[in-house]
Motif scaffolding. Structure first.
Motif, PDB file in Angstrom:
ATOM      1  N   THR A 155       0.843  -1.203   0.000  1.00  0.00           N
ATOM      2  CA  THR A 155       0.000   0.000   0.000  1.00  0.00           C
ATOM      3  C   THR A 155       0.873   1.246   0.000  1.00  0.00           C
TER       4      THR A 155
ATOM      5  N   LYS B 129      -3.006   4.801   1.557  1.00  0.00           N
ATOM      6  CA  LYS B 129      -3.981   4.132   2.421  1.00  0.00           C
ATOM      7  C   LYS B 129      -5.388   4.434   1.915  1.00  0.00           C
ATOM      8  N   ASP B 130      -6.221   3.402   1.819  1.00  0.00           N
ATOM      9  CA  ASP B 130      -7.581   3.560   1.304  1.00  0.00           C
ATOM     10  C   ASP B 130      -7.595   4.239  -0.057  1.00  0.00           C
TER      11      ASP B 130
ATOM     12  N   ASN C 258      -9.116   0.704  -5.443  1.00  0.00           N
ATOM     13  CA  ASN C 258      -9.265  -0.730  -5.192  1.00  0.00           C
ATOM     14  C   ASN C 258      -8.390  -1.533  -6.139  1.00  0.00           C
TER      15      ASN C 258
ATOM     16  N   LYS D 107      -6.105  -2.031  -1.022  1.00  0.00           N
ATOM     17  CA  LYS D 107      -6.341  -0.708  -1.591  1.00  0.00           C
ATOM     18  C   LYS D 107      -5.038   0.063  -1.708  1.00  0.00           C
TER      19      LYS D 107
ATOM     20  N   GLU E 208       1.218   6.893   2.614  1.00  0.00           N
ATOM     21  CA  GLU E 208       0.389   7.907   1.952  1.00  0.00           C
ATOM     22  C   GLU E 208       1.321   8.718   1.074  1.00  0.00           C
TER      23      GLU E 208
ATOM     24  N   ASP F 169      -5.586   0.415  13.199  1.00  0.00           N
ATOM     25  CA  ASP F 169      -5.917   0.297  11.791  1.00  0.00           C
ATOM     26  C   ASP F 169      -4.707   0.675  10.927  1.00  0.00           C
TER      27      ASP F 169
ATOM     28  N   VAL G  60      -2.223  -1.450   8.214  1.00  0.00           N
ATOM     29  CA  VAL G  60      -1.827  -1.124   6.840  1.00  0.00           C
ATOM     30  C   VAL G  60      -0.352  -1.473   6.623  1.00  0.00           C
TER      31      VAL G  60
ATOM     32  N   ARG H 187      -7.843  -5.189   9.610  1.00  0.00           N
ATOM     33  CA  ARG H 187      -7.236  -4.594   8.418  1.00  0.00           C
ATOM     34  C   ARG H 187      -6.531  -5.665   7.580  1.00  0.00           C
TER      35      ARG H 187
ATOM     36  N   LYS I 109      -8.994  -7.782   5.774  1.00  0.00           N
ATOM     37  CA  LYS I 109      -9.632  -7.083   4.669  1.00  0.00           C
ATOM     38  C   LYS I 109      -8.682  -6.942   3.475  1.00  0.00           C
ATOM     39  N   ASN I 110      -7.407  -6.679   3.755  1.00  0.00           N
ATOM     40  CA  ASN I 110      -6.522  -6.227   2.679  1.00  0.00           C
ATOM     41  C   ASN I 110      -5.454  -7.203   2.203  1.00  0.00           C
TER      42      ASN I 110
END
Lengths: 394, 394
Positions: A246, A249-250, A253, A259, B248, B308, B312, B346, B349-350
């Motif tokens: 990643t 983040k978020d 998709n 993500k 990010e 969370d 990640v 998390r 999900k990922n």
DNA sequence: AAAGTTTGTCTAGTGAATAAACAAAGATCA
DNA sequence: TGATCTTTGTTTATTCACTAGACAAACTTT
């Protein structure tokens, strides 16, 4: 009770020393017995006897005398590179590239088959065809085809089963077993990026590096890790899924379920998608480079943008591994003129000083051959290890 | 010409086998000579002679007879854990934690000194004081203090120089050399997360895992990597700077020069900053946990949010390394009740299926002792290696 | 009490490495 | 040119660590 670990006895000593002598010849040929003794620290007599065994096994041979340095002239030894051959294949998404190599990794023959139908059975037929052709090209030799290896764009277990090759649409294909049953020679199946990393380490730009990360940038992104001089594969062989690291983040998709994956921003696919949006119809990497070469600022910007995103991920790699080299390979390597400066700029801006100072950024020296040559190296290494194990009787 | 690599001779064989016997005793004590021969595959006679040397060197000793299994009763062997002692220290940002351990890693004495003034000279004085106190606590023994080791929150070279410890404000401190000059015993200086990883591997939750990633979550984030059972340090020892992995792209500025670093979102500092913004004055991790325990939804939310973000980064780790275990340690470990479910959610999900299925997420079993115990393990290992090298004459 | 088992030591033998002597082949220099 | 020095590669004697197997001691089982 079960055996805990290896015990050390004279057999092991001999095997290791023999391998050491062979490796020395491999690396420094032509070299004399005396020089081997010097380099390895082994006794002259020991070297003599190991060398004579290797000659009996046809793995090396003498090749006349060398220059004297004030005394008797040395007898030079060479690797008998044509004692056997490997068939090494890069199984891509659109084509199969296969080479026949000797035991030094020289390419003797090369074949490429393009394909459209990706069903496993169809591809396997083509693969058999390609391997058979290369096999026919191999000269007569002592050991014949010593190994067949395939680099695959997907997740491969340590047992050579392809668990998933998303861009081929394959799942759970025990390719290593299938090929072994068909050809009855040692078979290696390995992830394409892992093989590429090893190829660059052994024959390419990474020959002097023991800590090397190879980023294979194509439709997706795969990463091969050379740590302490060896390929690192993780618990079951699934390391290097950095394409699904990643970096937002978020973010968008990914089909993997995650993500903001790196490969959503920095792969060939990402480039082509952006090109589409920006009005390049039916864009390919080659076309975009051509456009950029002719001064198309939009194309240049697209390429540089992918380079920038590549730089973000590579900066992470530098922080994670403190490598000596990061090597960029596979299709996007062709755009090196545009992406490399962008990557370097991002690293310069973002990477921590200590890690940044240690690292060199390079383009794959073997170009489209990184993967096949890595596969060849696996084949060759496996062969030499196995002949070392059982003392071949003559 | 320089020596290329190790040559294999009988001396090496003996050294390795002796180390193997010692390790077997270390791991399976009490154990008889016959059982060692079984487990290792060595001949009974070989084991007998190696054992008798180890007894002469006072590294092991006999301890009466064991249960018979239908024949002569075995003589059980034990590690002579009090043949020497280690001083192992976790040098934190606010305090120094030191322990005196025996050769099995049992803690015999423990001291903690809190400090405010972070100048190197002041801290060094306290460090000397702590080490001297622990030294005085050590009983008389054959080998005395066999090693002193320090875990440090910063970038440490393979030569034990602290290049940078940002939260202490130190730069270029050759601590290993300084301590060696002062105490004249083997000294180890290692990054705190690397030591923590090794501690959990040897004495903690990772004893069965060879592929383990330890995430030390405190003011910053550091990561220690156990790959193929060994600590991986990268080219110069700077691997594991995953705290400065971008999650990010072009996110918040980090003091490291990068943007969007993981530790800006998932560290103790991040938690406390967010707490401040949300009206918790002078918040500490402990206070926030207490608030959460009493049902404060805001505190719970803050903790879960950090969890969370941790998830990640840990998902990235899982994709990069395909590890067997990810272990969460250091201060934020205390909030396990709130952060671990968030991390797991998390990951669930990922993370990609293959890698996810292999991995187990755990909290550091050794709690605040992860780092000191890792340091102890380094000390002990180094001692056993060195005594193995030169055959001790008696 | 006799037979069988397990443990640990001892002895003879093996195999691989080393050191040192030696032979072969060339360089150097008066 | 011939005597001496160097370097290479082989041979021989020696050393050292491991193994196999015999053996004695100590214990259990029948």
């Amino acid at each position: 009770m079960s055996r805990l670990s290896q015990t050390w006895n004279q057999h092991v000593v001999k095997k290791e020393n023999k391998a050491l002598v062979l490796k020395t010849i491999q690396g420094k040929a032509p070299i004399s017995r005396a020089a081997i003794a010097n380099v390895t620290g082994l006794n002259k007599g020991t070297v003599s006897s190991l060398v004579s065994e290797l000659i009996d096994e046809k793995l090396i041979h003498e090749s006349g005398t060398g220059k004297s340095s004030g005394g008797r002239r040395p007898v030079m030894l060479l690797l008998n590179e044509t004692a056997g051959f490997t068939i090494s294949v890069d199984l891509g998404v659109k084509s199969i590239l296969g080479v026949l190599t000797d035991l030094r990794g020289n390419i003797l023959s090369e074949k490429k088959i393009r394909f459209k139908k990706k069903d496993f059975d169809d591809v396997l037929t083509l693969l058999y065809q390609l391997i058979d052709e290369l096999k026919n090209d191999a000269p007569e030799s002592e050991y014949g085809i010593v190994g067949i290896g395939i680099g695959v764009p997907g997740v491969v277990t340590t047992e050579g089963e392809i668990l998933l090759a998303p861009n081929l649409g394959w799942k759970k294909v025990p390719l290593q077993q299938i090929l072994f049953d068909h050809y009855h020679v040692p078979v290696t199946v390995e992830n394409e990026a892992n093989a590429g990393a090893y190829g660059e380490k052994v024959y390419g730009v990474g020959q002097m590096s023991n800590e090397l990360v190879y980023a294979s940038i194509s439709i997706g992104i795969g990463v091969g890790l050379i740590l302490e001089g060896k390929l690192y594969k993780g618990l079951r062989g699934f390391s290097g899924e950095l394409g699904h690291m990643t970096i937002e983040k978020d973010g968008a998709n990914c089909r993997c379920g995650n993500k903001g994956c790196w490969e959503l921003y920095a792969s060939e696919q990402a480039l082509l998608d952006q090109a589409q949006i920006n009005g390049f119809d039916d864009a390919t990497v080659e076309k975009l480079i051509e456009a950029a070469d002719q001064g198309d600022t939009k194309a240049i910007q697209l390429l540089e943008n992918v380079g920038d995103y590549l730089g973000v991920g590579i900066t992470n790699i530098i922080h994670i591994f403190n490598p000596e080299q990061v090597v960029v390979g596979n299709t996007l390597r062709q755009a090196e003129k545009y992406i490399m400066p962008a990557i370097e700029k991002r690293i310069e801006k973002n990477a921590i000083g200590f890690n940044k100072n240690d690292v060199v950024l390079n383009v794959a020296k073997l170009k489209k051959h990184s993967t096949v040559m890595g596969i060849a190296a696996f084949n060759i290494e496996k062969f030499f290890e196995e002949t070392g194990r059982e003392t071949v009787l003559t």
